[in-house]
Design a protein around this motif. Structure first.
Motif, short mmCIF file in Angstrom:
data_model
loop_
_atom_site.label_atom_id
_atom_site.label_comp_id
_atom_site.label_asym_id
_atom_site.label_seq_id
_atom_site.Cartn_x
_atom_site.Cartn_y
_atom_site.Cartn_z
N ALA A 1 0.87 -1.18 0.00
CA ALA A 1 0.00 0.00 0.00
C ALA A 1 0.91 1.23 0.00
CB ALA A 1 -0.92 0.00 1.22
N PRO A 2 1.32 1.71 -1.19
CA PRO A 2 2.34 2.77 -1.28
C PRO A 2 2.07 4.00 -0.44
CG PRO A 2 1.93 1.81 -3.44
CD PRO A 2 0.90 1.22 -2.51
N ASP A 3 0.84 4.51 -0.43
CA ASP A 3 0.56 5.73 0.33
C ASP A 3 0.73 5.50 1.83
OD1 ASP A 3 0.03 6.99 -2.05
OD2 ASP A 3 -2.16 6.87 -1.87
N ALA A 4 0.19 4.38 2.32
CA ALA A 4 0.31 4.07 3.75
C ALA A 4 1.77 3.82 4.13
CB ALA A 4 -0.54 2.86 4.09
N GLU A 5 2.52 3.20 3.24
CA GLU A 5 3.94 2.93 3.50
C GLU A 5 4.74 4.23 3.55
OE1 GLU A 5 3.47 -1.30 1.15
OE2 GLU A 5 4.57 0.36 0.22
N ALA A 6 4.42 5.16 2.64
CA ALA A 6 5.11 6.45 2.63
C ALA A 6 4.87 7.21 3.93
CB ALA A 6 4.66 7.28 1.43
N LYS A 7 3.64 7.16 4.42
CA LYS A 7 3.31 7.81 5.70
C LYS A 7 4.07 7.16 6.85
CE LYS A 7 -0.59 9.06 8.68
NZ LYS A 7 -2.05 8.95 8.90
N PHE A 8 4.19 5.84 6.81
CA PHE A 8 4.92 5.09 7.84
C PHE A 8 6.37 5.54 7.90
CE2 PHE A 8 7.24 1.16 9.07
CZ PHE A 8 6.64 0.91 10.29
N VAL A 9 6.97 5.76 6.75
CA VAL A 9 8.36 6.24 6.70
C VAL A 9 8.45 7.69 7.17
CG1 VAL A 9 10.31 6.75 5.17
CG2 VAL A 9 9.03 4.62 4.88
N GLU A 10 7.51 8.53 6.71
CA GLU A 10 7.51 9.94 7.09
C GLU A 10 7.37 10.12 8.60
OE1 GLU A 10 4.34 11.61 4.86
OE2 GLU A 10 5.38 11.40 2.91
N GLU A 11 6.62 9.23 9.23
CA GLU A 11 6.43 9.30 10.69
C GLU A 11 7.67 8.84 11.46
OE1 GLU A 11 3.02 6.86 11.20
OE2 GLU A 11 1.60 8.48 10.79
N GLY A 12 8.65 8.32 10.75
CA GLY A 12 9.89 7.91 11.39
C GLY A 12 9.93 6.47 11.85
N TYR A 13 8.92 5.68 11.47
CA TYR A 13 8.90 4.27 11.88
C TYR A 13 9.64 3.36 10.91
CZ TYR A 13 5.39 5.31 15.45
OH TYR A 13 4.73 5.80 16.55
N GLY A 14 9.53 3.65 9.63
CA GLY A 14 10.10 2.77 8.62
C GLY A 14 11.43 3.24 8.09
N LEU A 15 12.30 2.28 7.80
CA LEU A 15 13.61 2.56 7.23
C LEU A 15 13.85 1.67 6.02
CD1 LEU A 15 16.11 2.77 10.24
CD2 LEU A 15 15.23 4.66 8.88
N ASN A 16 14.60 2.21 5.07
CA ASN A 16 15.12 1.42 3.96
C ASN A 16 14.03 0.68 3.18
OD1 ASN A 16 17.22 0.54 2.35
ND2 ASN A 16 17.71 -1.22 3.63
N PRO A 17 12.96 1.40 2.75
CA PRO A 17 11.94 0.72 1.95
C PRO A 17 12.51 0.26 0.61
CG PRO A 17 11.60 3.10 1.92
CD PRO A 17 12.69 2.84 2.90
N ARG A 18 12.25 -0.97 0.29
CA ARG A 18 12.77 -1.54 -0.96
C ARG A 18 11.64 -2.22 -1.73
NH1 ARG A 18 18.05 -4.49 1.80
NH2 ARG A 18 19.65 -3.00 1.09
#
Length: 270
Positions: A83-100
């Motif tokens: 889910a690209p939009d939800a994943e982008a938000k997850f990274v923006e919030e500082g939870y996710g790293l190194n999305p591949r």
């Protein structure tokens, strides 16, 4: 002379070796979508990773929304979602790293073979959804905040249709169970192609709309930020992420087939 006590001791030692538990730092908790589990892909990939690295992967197959929630709570080490939009938000919030981005397939609209809503020939998914809603045909939604459910809601919104029509049924289930329910009720549903192919032998449904690139379904793997949860198995999460983008794993993704059909296309590039 045969020594019974010594033989018994060896047997006990061997038993202890066999049943010794996996250490905590050898376990990787992976939250992922039901499509990667229902399609059989993970059962094909993970034994090779485990044999090569010594890690043991515990798979939690759920909707993307639940997978991201588990990650936000620090309950898993790594996530694989679509889910690209939800994943982008997850990274923006500082939870996710190194999305591949590791692979992709696409979404398709399935329905009865006689296509009562006449969606075949529709130019867009939005047009197909509008025909379903206006015809009174049954539509089965996962209704579970999964990546597939998120994509479905996007389509309804773009079509300017309130999905609260009488024949719309949200079932709160994973993709496999949703397909079986759609089959039983002879309704329409949105599915990733991989799970449909894996379940096709059990279904009396057809692809009534194929949107091609417009319904692309990309999958990403993401590690959890150590600054949020320092005690997670970050080394194991990185090992899994690194392995999934390797030439070996990407080749296995491309070569994985069910009933002669390729389910996913490997997409990682440097």
């Amino acid at each position: 002379m045969f020594n019974v006590k010594k033989a018994f001791g060896f047997a006990i030692a061997a038993t202890l070796i066999i049943v010794s538990p996996v250490k905590a730092d050898e376990i990787i908790k992976l939250a992922t979508t039901t499509s990667t589990e229902n399609s059989g892909l993970l059962k094909n990939l993970l034994p090779t990773f485990e044999a090569e690295t010594g890690y043991k992967v515990q798979v939690i197959a759920t909707g993307t929304g639940k997978a991201l929630k588990l990650a936000r709570q620090g309950d898993v080490d790594v996530i694989m979602t679509h889910a690209p939009d939800a994943e982008a938000k997850f990274v923006e919030e500082g939870y996710g790293l190194n999305p591949r981005g590791i692979m992709a397939n696409d979404f398709v609209i399935l329905g009865p073979k006689n296509d009562p809503a006449k969606i075949r020939g529709s130019k867009t998914a939005e047009e197909a959804f509008a025909k379903i809603a206006n015809s009174g045909a049954t539509f089965i939604s996962r209704g579970d905040n999964s990546g597939t459910n998120m994509k479905e809601i996007i389509i309804w919104n773009k079509a300017n249709i309130d999905n609260n029509f009488p024949s719309y049924k949200a079932v709160g289930q994973g993709m496999g169970k949703t397909l079986l329910m759609a089959n039983e009720l002879q309704g329409y549903t949105l599915s990733d192609r991989g799970t449909f192919v894996a379940y096709k032998a059990k279904l009396d449904l057809a692809i009534d709309f194929d949107g091609g690139a417009a319904l692309a379904n990309p999958y990403q793997i993401m590690q959890i930020n150590p600054s949020k949860y320092p005690d997670l198995n970050h080394a194991g999460a990185k090992a899994l992420s690194d392995w999934l983008i390797s030439a070996e794993a990407q080749g296995m993704i491309n070569s994985y087939k069910v009933q002669g059909e390729q389910l996913f296309k490997a997409t990682y590039s440097e």
